[in-house]
Design a protein around this motif. Structure first.
Motif, PDB file in Angstrom:
ATOM      1  N   UNK A  44      24.408 102.162  42.911  1.00  0.00           N
ATOM      2  CA  UNK A  44      23.609 101.086  43.483  1.00  0.00           C
ATOM      3  C   UNK A  44      23.914 101.044  44.969  1.00  0.00           C
ATOM      4  N   UNK A  45      22.973 101.441  45.775  1.00  0.00           N
ATOM      5  CA  UNK A  45      23.168 101.506  47.222  1.00  0.00           C
ATOM      6  C   UNK A  45      22.939 100.115  47.800  1.00  0.00           C
ATOM      7  N   UNK A  46      24.004  99.541  48.371  1.00  0.00           N
ATOM      8  CA  UNK A  46      23.933  98.201  48.949  1.00  0.00           C
ATOM      9  C   UNK A  46      23.729  98.226  50.459  1.00  0.00           C
ATOM     10  N   UNK A  47      24.216  99.281  51.104  1.00  0.00           N
ATOM     11  CA  UNK A  47      24.056  99.438  52.550  1.00  0.00           C
ATOM     12  C   UNK A  47      23.861 100.917  52.832  1.00  0.00           C
ATOM     13  N   UNK A  48      23.029 101.227  53.784  1.00  0.00           N
ATOM     14  CA  UNK A  48      22.818 102.613  54.168  1.00  0.00           C
ATOM     15  C   UNK A  48      22.019 103.372  53.123  1.00  0.00           C
ATOM     16  N   UNK A  49      22.212 104.678  53.120  1.00  0.00           N
ATOM     17  CA  UNK A  49      21.524 105.532  52.163  1.00  0.00           C
ATOM     18  C   UNK A  49      22.553 106.376  51.427  1.00  0.00           C
TER      19      UNK A  49
END
Length: 113
Positions: A44-49
């Motif tokens: 689960x990407x919360x910030x960035x890529x």
């Protein structure tokens, strides 16, 4: 101190070589007490890529992690992965059970004063 092997694998492949790598990697880890904590799966990407997959392998300590990576058994299968999957691989020390970010901040502040 526990150490970790981390891989950010940016491309996926089901090439026959990659399947052979997957069939054989567990046997290379066993003599070094290595075990998978994360092996692909969803992130689960919360910030960035985050293109790709995450792999985290736990080892008893950094010298043992390095010994596994340098072992002839692992070096024999490593090209099966690297020829077909682009990525980054690192070894990192963990932290002691009583690690405190606040104490680290205080120590860094004292050092920079």
């Amino acid at each position: 101190m526990t150490a970790y092997g981390l891989a950010h694998l940016r491309t996926a492949s089901t090439h026959a070589d990659v399947l052979e790598y997957l069939r054989r990697i567990d046997a290379t880890l066993a003599p070094f007490g290595g075990r998978f904590l994360v092996h692909g799966g969803n992130v689960e990407v919360l910030e960035g890529t985050w293109p790709g997959h995450l792999v985290i392998i736990e080892f008893p300590d950094l010298p043992t992690a390095r010994a596994w990576y340098d072992s002839s058994d692992y070096q024999e299968i490593k090209p099966f992965r690297t020829r077909h999957i682009a990525g980054d691989v690192i070894l990192a020390d963990g932290v002691e059970p009583d690690h405190s970010s606040a104490e680290l901040a205080a120590s860094l502040a004292r050092q920079s004063a």
